[in-house]
Design an enzyme around this catalytic site. Structure first.
Site, mmCIF file in Angstrom:
data_model
loop_
_atom_site.group_PDB
_atom_site.id
_atom_site.type_symbol
_atom_site.label_atom_id
_atom_site.label_comp_id
_atom_site.label_asym_id
_atom_site.label_seq_id
_atom_site.Cartn_x
_atom_site.Cartn_y
_atom_site.Cartn_z
ATOM 1 N N THR A 68 0.841 -1.185 0.000
ATOM 2 C CA THR A 68 0.000 0.000 0.000
ATOM 3 C C THR A 68 0.877 1.234 0.000
ATOM 4 O O THR A 68 2.098 1.129 -0.004
ATOM 5 C CB THR A 68 -0.934 0.003 1.229
ATOM 6 O OG1 THR A 68 -1.973 0.928 1.014
ATOM 7 C CG2 THR A 68 -0.191 0.369 2.495
ATOM 8 N N GLY B 184 -0.601 6.146 -7.110
ATOM 9 C CA GLY B 184 -1.553 5.170 -7.634
ATOM 10 C C GLY B 184 -1.491 5.023 -9.143
ATOM 11 O O GLY B 184 -1.796 3.959 -9.684
ATOM 12 N N CYS C 44 2.326 2.988 -9.225
ATOM 13 C CA CYS C 44 2.538 1.747 -8.470
ATOM 14 C C CYS C 44 1.337 0.808 -8.622
ATOM 15 O O CYS C 44 0.211 1.193 -8.301
ATOM 16 C CB CYS C 44 2.762 2.075 -6.994
ATOM 17 S SG CYS C 44 2.921 0.617 -5.942
ATOM 18 N N THR D 144 -0.950 0.163 -5.456
ATOM 19 C CA THR D 144 -1.603 1.326 -4.856
ATOM 20 C C THR D 144 -2.776 1.716 -5.742
ATOM 21 O O THR D 144 -2.624 1.822 -6.956
ATOM 22 C CB THR D 144 -0.608 2.507 -4.753
ATOM 23 O OG1 THR D 144 0.510 2.100 -3.965
ATOM 24 C CG2 THR D 144 -1.252 3.722 -4.116
#
EC number: 3.4.25.2
Length: 176
Positions: free
Chosen positions: A2, A157, A160, A163
């Protein structure tokens, strides 16, 4: 994994995290809440790493906060000591970011308690992307702490694969 981001600016501390839970290369859940309030709402905490491990650490950290009457640094140091010496805790694979009106800290399983100089925390799989974005926004804009945290998480986000854009944000006034 995360991504968790925490920013201190303009009398506020903000912590934000995405909602993706992955098992290997598979997305298992997209709306997990990895940022929450602890100790009567006075502390914001977020985690990156194994979810079950993080819940164990949240419980242990909150117990330390209670034991030390909400003193963030003392509770973090005591948790880190336990984490290093307790065999069952030493196998946990998670990191915590914690913040209150006085400090922002990263607590690792190696027993590290780090307070970043600039009040910026970014950790997890997209942490480097989020940190770069947040640092640039801190240096070159007058955006709020909330806007910086949210924007840097969106950028992470986009880059990655671990994410997502389902963001949970907690905010606290530093004057409280």
């Amino acid at each position: 994994m995360t991504t968790i981001v925490s920013v201190r600016r303009h009398g506020k501390v903000v912590m934000a995290g995405d909602g993706q839970v992955s098992l290997g290369n598979t997305v298992m859940k997209g709306n997990a809440k990895k940022v929450r309030r602890l100790y009567h709402g006075e502390v914001i905490a977020g985690f990156a790493g194994a979810t079950a491990d993080a819940f164990t650490l949240f419980e242990r950290f909150e117990a330390q906060l209670e034991k030390h009457q909400g003193h963030l640094v003392r509770a973090a140091v005591e948790l880190a000591k336990d984490w290093r010496t307790d065999r069952s805790l030493s196998r946990l694979e998670a990191m915590l970011a914690v913040a209150n009106k006085d400090a922002s800290l990263i607590i690792t399983g190696n027993g590290d308690v780090v307070e970043p100089e600039d009040g910026l925390i970014a950790m997890g799989s997209g942490g480097a992307f989020a940190q770069a974005a947040a640092r640039a926004l801190l240096l070159k804009t007058d955006l709020s702490a909330r806007e910086i945290a949210e924007t840097s998480l969106h950028i992470a986000g986009d880059i990655c694969v671990f994410t997502n854009h389902n963001i949970t944000i907690e905010e606290q006034d530093l004057a409280d």
